[in-house]
Design an enzyme around this catalytic site. Structure first.
Site: not given
Ligand code: 3PG
Ligand code: MG
Length: 393
Positions: A37, A349, A372
């Protein structure tokens, strides 16, 4: 609608650029475990810095519950970014306040200040307007750049609120790339368009499946969620993971899908959810056993669909791929995508981890940095961190 990006800005003005990045990277014992990232943000940063922008970066790391948490400091990221950029990166000890204002004011053209974890303030996630204003004012920003695709589904002060307090808000180049590639799946996709969807639960993917069913030619299902569909199709599932309260919905989706949904024809079944459990490959999950991966026939059939497609989207593993005996299906799909002639997009992921583990990430056209956020985008939901950016005329 295309969004204006940093590339569309002829003049960066004299003010600072406040750049929202997603430096929410996995950390292990204070060391960055995967810097994907951070690297993904470099094109935007290099664009701005090479043009002399004074750049203030803002990000979150993890989910701090109650204020500053030393383990979730972005300080290690500042040092790593400095090495990647080959320019000094100053680290701030907070994201707002008089000291931040002094550090931002002292920035030379082409230099960088990284603010401390913005989620150390509760006001961030509440999208508190006064806090958003302070982020902008203390950093001296006249321009807001959102390059944090991974966090664009959150309406937070640093992802959305800040845009209301600057002259201009534009997308970064990572954001542009993500919207372009994931957008290929939404807007008039090239056909055949094949989506490969896995993961443990149907309930996490309902909106995406409904959205994709309107667009794909084939939807290949794997992972734990396959068993809820197989149960809905009247097949034996043994002790596999089945979401009983989603079986009716799965039946509904199957009946509406005009035959586009493909389900596993064979399985790697095990006696327990354990890497050391007894396993066997079976066309049907035997009574008392649980399906933990797609079988070789399924992997072959899915790979064939992938080969014949012009556009392929993959989200979610095909089995419990963190355990070696149940990783084959996922790894086979990673290979199939790497070899595919069509355009390939991987989001989420675990499927990203699979293509990385297979060493084939560079053969994929686009590996998304969003989990997400990618799912919400593919479900057709507007992302607050994108909606707030200027449209191209
Ligand atoms: C993630 O890794 O999903 C993003 O950086 C968002 O993080 P969060 O789900 O804690 O908002
Ligand atoms: Mg997340």
């Amino acid at each position: 609608m295309r969004k204006k990006t940093v590339r569309d800005l002829v003049d960066l003005g004299n003010g600072r650029a406040l750049v929202r990045v997603d430096f929410n990277v996995p950390m292990k014992d204070g060391v960055i475990a995967d810097d994907t990232r951070i690297r993904a943000a470099l094109p935007t940063l290099e664009n701005l810095l090479s043009r002399g922008a004074r750049t203030v970066l803002v990000s979150h790391l993890g989910r701090p519950k109650s204020g500053p948490t030393p383990d979730l400091s972005l300080a290690p990221v500042a040092r790593h970014l400095e090495a990647l950029l080959g320019r000094p990166v100053t680290m701030a000890s907070d994201c707002i306040g008089p000291q931040v204002a002094r550090q931002a004011a002292a920035l030379e053209p082409g230099s960088v200040l990284l603010l401390e974890n913005v989620r150390f303030h509760k006001a961030e996630e509440k999208n508190d307007d006064a806090f958003a204003r302070q982020l902008v004012e203390d950093s001296g920003a006249t321009l807001f750049v959102n390059d944090a695709f991974g966090t664009a589904h959150r309406a937070h002060a640093s992802t959305e609120g800040a845009s209301h307090h600057v002259k201009q808000s534009v997308a970064g180049l990572l954001m542009e790339r993500e919207l372009h590639y994931l957008g290929l799946a939404l807007d008039a996709p090239e056909r055949p368009f094949v989506a490969l969807i896995g993961g443990a639960k149907v309930s996490d993917k309902i909106a995406v499946i409904e959205s994709l069913l309107k667009r794909v030619d084939a939807l290949l299902i794997g992972g734990g969620m396959a068993y809820t569909f197989l149960k809905a199709a009247g097949q034996p599932t043994g002790r596999s993971l089945v979401e009983e309260d989603r079986v009716a919905l799965a039946r509904e989706l199957l009946s509406q899908s005009s035959g586009k949904i493909r389900l596993p024809q064979d399985h790697v079944a095990a006696t327990a959810f354990d890497a050391k459990a007894e396993t066997r490959t079976a066309g049907e999950v035997p009574e008392g056993w649980m399906g933990l991966d797609i079988g070789p026939k399924t992997a072959e059939a899915y790979a064939r669909e992938v080969q014949g497609a012009k556009l392929i989207l993959w989200n979610g593993p095909m089995g419990v791929f963190e355990m070696a005996p149940f990783a084959e299906g996922t790894l086979a799909m990673a290979k199939a995508l790497a070899k595919a002639q069509g355009k390939t997009i991987v989001g989420g992921g675990d499927s990203v981890a699979a293509v990385t583990q297979m060493g084939v990430a560079s053969s994929i056209d686009h590996v998304s940095t969003g989990g997400g956020a990618a799912l919400e985008f593919l479900a057709g939901d507007p992302l607050p961190g994108v909606v707030c950016l200027a449209d191209l005329p």
